[in-house]
Scaffold this motif. Structure first.
Motif, mmCIF file in Angstrom:
data_model
loop_
_atom_site.group_PDB
_atom_site.id
_atom_site.type_symbol
_atom_site.label_atom_id
_atom_site.label_comp_id
_atom_site.label_asym_id
_atom_site.label_seq_id
_atom_site.Cartn_x
_atom_site.Cartn_y
_atom_site.Cartn_z
ATOM 1 N N TYR A 100 -0.476 -10.219 -10.108
ATOM 2 C CA TYR A 100 -0.246 -9.606 -8.797
ATOM 3 C C TYR A 100 -0.086 -10.683 -7.717
ATOM 4 C CZ TYR A 100 -1.151 -6.653 -4.723
ATOM 5 O OH TYR A 100 -1.060 -6.000 -3.518
ATOM 6 N N LEU A 109 7.479 -4.856 0.532
ATOM 7 C CA LEU A 109 6.735 -3.597 0.688
ATOM 8 C C LEU A 109 5.336 -3.702 0.074
ATOM 9 C CD1 LEU A 109 9.475 -0.947 -0.149
ATOM 10 C CD2 LEU A 109 8.392 -1.337 2.076
ATOM 11 N N ALA A 110 5.245 -4.369 -1.082
ATOM 12 C CA ALA A 110 3.944 -4.543 -1.737
ATOM 13 C C ALA A 110 3.040 -5.426 -0.884
ATOM 14 C CB ALA A 110 4.132 -5.148 -3.123
ATOM 15 N N ASP A 113 1.610 -3.450 2.028
ATOM 16 C CA ASP A 113 0.498 -2.592 1.582
ATOM 17 C C ASP A 113 -0.775 -3.411 1.359
ATOM 18 O OD1 ASP A 113 1.925 -0.287 1.689
ATOM 19 O OD2 ASP A 113 1.561 0.309 -0.391
ATOM 20 N N PHE A 114 -0.618 -4.612 0.816
ATOM 21 C CA PHE A 114 -1.794 -5.432 0.543
ATOM 22 C C PHE A 114 -2.444 -5.890 1.854
ATOM 23 C CE2 PHE A 114 -3.849 -9.488 -0.930
ATOM 24 C CZ PHE A 114 -4.848 -8.855 -1.650
ATOM 25 N N TYR A 117 -4.307 -3.001 3.064
ATOM 26 C CA TYR A 117 -5.528 -2.827 2.260
ATOM 27 C C TYR A 117 -6.616 -3.780 2.743
ATOM 28 C CZ TYR A 117 -8.751 -3.788 -1.548
ATOM 29 O OH TYR A 117 -9.895 -4.021 -2.267
ATOM 30 N N ARG A 125 -15.418 -4.159 1.163
ATOM 31 C CA ARG A 125 -14.982 -4.269 -0.239
ATOM 32 C C ARG A 125 -14.434 -5.651 -0.576
ATOM 33 N NH1 ARG A 125 -10.805 0.298 -0.734
ATOM 34 N NH2 ARG A 125 -10.870 0.295 1.537
ATOM 35 N N TRP B 50 -6.019 -0.740 -8.235
ATOM 36 C CA TRP B 50 -4.593 -0.864 -8.544
ATOM 37 C C TRP B 50 -3.807 0.430 -8.353
ATOM 38 C CZ3 TRP B 50 -3.755 -5.596 -8.263
ATOM 39 C CH2 TRP B 50 -4.426 -6.570 -8.990
ATOM 40 N N GLY B 55 -6.246 1.732 -2.634
ATOM 41 C CA GLY B 55 -6.148 0.401 -3.235
ATOM 42 C C GLY B 55 -5.020 -0.413 -2.635
ATOM 43 N N VAL B 56 -4.423 -1.269 -3.452
ATOM 44 C CA VAL B 56 -3.475 -2.242 -2.912
ATOM 45 C C VAL B 56 -2.044 -1.718 -2.788
ATOM 46 C CG1 VAL B 56 -4.825 -4.200 -3.729
ATOM 47 C CG2 VAL B 56 -3.047 -3.249 -5.190
ATOM 48 N N MET B 57 -1.755 -0.579 -3.399
ATOM 49 C CA MET B 57 -0.393 -0.049 -3.255
ATOM 50 C C MET B 57 -0.410 1.477 -3.166
ATOM 51 S SD MET B 57 3.013 -0.578 -5.610
ATOM 52 C CE MET B 57 3.257 -2.276 -5.185
ATOM 53 N N ARG B 58 0.229 1.982 -2.122
ATOM 54 C CA ARG B 58 0.300 3.430 -1.960
ATOM 55 C C ARG B 58 1.364 4.018 -2.896
ATOM 56 N NH1 ARG B 58 2.430 4.434 3.039
ATOM 57 N NH2 ARG B 58 3.272 2.331 2.941
ATOM 58 N N THR B 61 4.873 3.686 -1.587
ATOM 59 C CA THR B 61 5.453 2.343 -1.714
ATOM 60 C C THR B 61 5.992 2.124 -3.124
ATOM 61 O OG1 THR B 61 3.842 1.557 -0.107
ATOM 62 C CG2 THR B 61 4.960 -0.119 -1.412
#
Lengths: 192, 307
Positions: A100, A109-110, A113-114, A117, A125, B50, B55-58, B61
């Motif tokens: 990852y 896009l990833a 999102d990260f 997060y 967390r 995951w 988490g890290v990706m909706r 997405t």
């Protein structure tokens, strides 16, 4: 009847696989690939070509770094695992994490999102380290504890690459000169 | 024209139904099931991290990245860690039942659906290895997985079959070459992978000047498992490894199909993958590729004195 179905399905599978795995550099097949790949994707059978370290290996060493600021504007830093220093066992059972972190640069896009997060996950967390602050009279101040919610996250890839001069022979491991490039990946802001 | 068609169909029938060794199928089943369980166990602790919206990706997405053709059961299930862990638990049960040979084709179909679902839910953590697992799961559905070494066929041994006995073997529930036609699809899939990567490498300057493996050895995040990068500091070592890899990958798409060269090709392929396994941390990729090479194996026929 069953035999005929097997014959047809087998031939179609083989043709589909051979077209889908053809390297993208073979341009005359491009249109056919562009048609076949989505069909296979709907069936869950898409794969694309197999550029395993090809056409040339791409160095992808480095860490993901997030610069954060909390509700009071205090800075902090989150850093991903330094995989170079991790044990073989860690790299095995946390392989997905390594994958990852290495592939996050490929998809904006990833990365967005990260970043989002991390903004929501620090400090409960995910742990981040408070950074040095500067007072108004330019004095260095100790890091302050992070107070949620985190207001902003900026995500970077610190990529380590080899410095090679033109015509230079490939250096030995201990003589290799590394340089770190910082690439901005994404940003996440708290909604006002 | 009719004669030509007849000969093509006859050749295709020989290729699919008369020339595969079904006795390797249980080896594929057991190896695949073990690896699929390991895959699920590794994902288990991070299920929510995951594969959920917290988490890290909706989900949205993942769908945008993959486009409209992608599908996943996880797109439609509640995005909660317990849901994902329940799905993983079912996946592990499917793997365990396949391992012991209990309706393995049904388990293979279920595993295929899980693999597509999890891979499409978070494409950023998956790579070529996962693609191989997914395609293999699909192909497993069409193999006689429970014919030997399974709880459904206890006591069944890997005995030789003769074509003339096919009818008799079928009548007692044994497996014959005609049942193992999907092994050919495994073989085509493996060939396509080696041919694709060999063609891509032939275009690369570092594969042509003998330095590619030196660069791979500097991928310090992955390299250096049991073979140090310094082993490749000598130019001849790097060239040997680079040209050796390229030569094997160019040879395999042909060698695996020539009966006289098949064992040599399989051994070289296994050596290549073990070499990568010892030097790099790539999870299960090398092992699933070795498993794929088993599809080319023809076990020696044992002469039974009591037949």
């Amino acid at each position: 009847m069953k035999k005929i179905a097997i014959r047809i399905a087998s031939v179609l599978f083989c043709i589909g696989v051979l077209i889908d795995t053809t390297p993208e550099s073979i341009l005359w097949l491009w249109r056919t690939k562009a048609w076949v790949h989505p069909v296979l994707e709907r069936l869950g059978l898409s794969q694309g070509d197999w550029p395993l370290f090809a056409p040339n290996p791409v160095l992808n060493n480095g860490v993901i770094v997030a610069e954060l600021s909390d509700r009071n504007g205090n800075p902090a830093t989150w850093t991903s695992t330094d995989w170079e220093k991790a044990s073989a066992w860690t790299k095995f059972y946390r392989f997905r994490h390594m994958n990852y972190h290495q592939r996050l640069t490929n998809t904006h896009l990833a990365a967005v999102d990260f970043a989002e997060y991390l903004r929501l996950a620090v400090p409960d967390r995910e742990s981040a380290v408070g950074s040095i602050r500067w007072s108004q009279d330019n004095q260095m101040l100790d890091p302050a504890p992070i107070e949620p919610p985190v207001r902003e996250v900026k995500l970077y890839k610190y990529r380590n690459s080899i410095v090679l001069e033109e015509g230079q022979a490939l250096p030995r491991l201990e003589q290799t000169i590394w340089s770190t490039q910082i690439n901005f990946l994404a940003r996440s802001d708290a909604q006002p | 024209m009719k004669g030509l068609m007849h000969r093509i169909v006859r050749g295709l029938d020989w290729f699919l139904f008369e020339s595969c060794d079904p006795r390797v199928v249980p080896i594929l089943r057991i190896g695949f099931a073990l690896m699929i369980i390991i895959q699920a166990l590794v994902l288990w602790p991070d299920a929510g991290y995951w594969f959920t919206d917290s988490g890290v990706m909706r989900t949205q997405t993942a769908r945008e990245i993959l486009g409209p053709g992608s599908w996943s059961l996880l797109y439609y299930l509640p995005s909660e860690p317990w849901v994902v862990q329940s799905a993983l638990a079912i996946w592990i049960v499917n793997g365990a039942l396949m391992l012991v040979g209990f309706y393995s084709r049904v388990q293979a179909a279920a595993i295929f659906v899980w693999l597509v679902s999890f891979q499409n839910r978070n494409p950023s953590i998956h790579d070529g290895e996962d693609t191989v697992f997914r395609i293999f799961a699909f192909l497993m559905v069409w193999l006689p997985l429970d014919a030997y070494w399974s709880i459904r066929k206890r006591g069944e041994s890997l005995e030789p079959r003769q074509d003339s006995k096919n009818r008799a073997d079928r009548s007692v529930g044994r497996c014959v070459a005609a049942d193992a036609w999907a092994l050919r699809l495994f073989q085509v899939q493996m060939t396509a992978i080696y041919a694709s990567t060999a063609l891509s490498k032939l275009e690369g300057s570092t594969w042509n000047d003998g330095t590619a493996v030196w660069y791979v050895s500097r991928m310090t995040d992955n390299f250096g498992r049991w073979i140090s990068a310094s082993w490749l500091d000598q130019p001849y070592a790097s060239e040997l490894a680079t040209y050796g890899t390229l030569a094997i990958e160019c040879f395999l798409p042909f060698g695996l199909w020539i009966p006289r060269l098949r064992w040599l090709a399989i051994c070289l392929g296994v050596l290549l993958h073990l070499g990568i396994e010892f030097s790099m941390n790539l999870f299960l990729f090398q092992w699933v590729m070795i498993l794929g090479l088993i599809a080319f194996v023809k076990l020696p026929t044992r002469v039974c004195s009591n037949t």
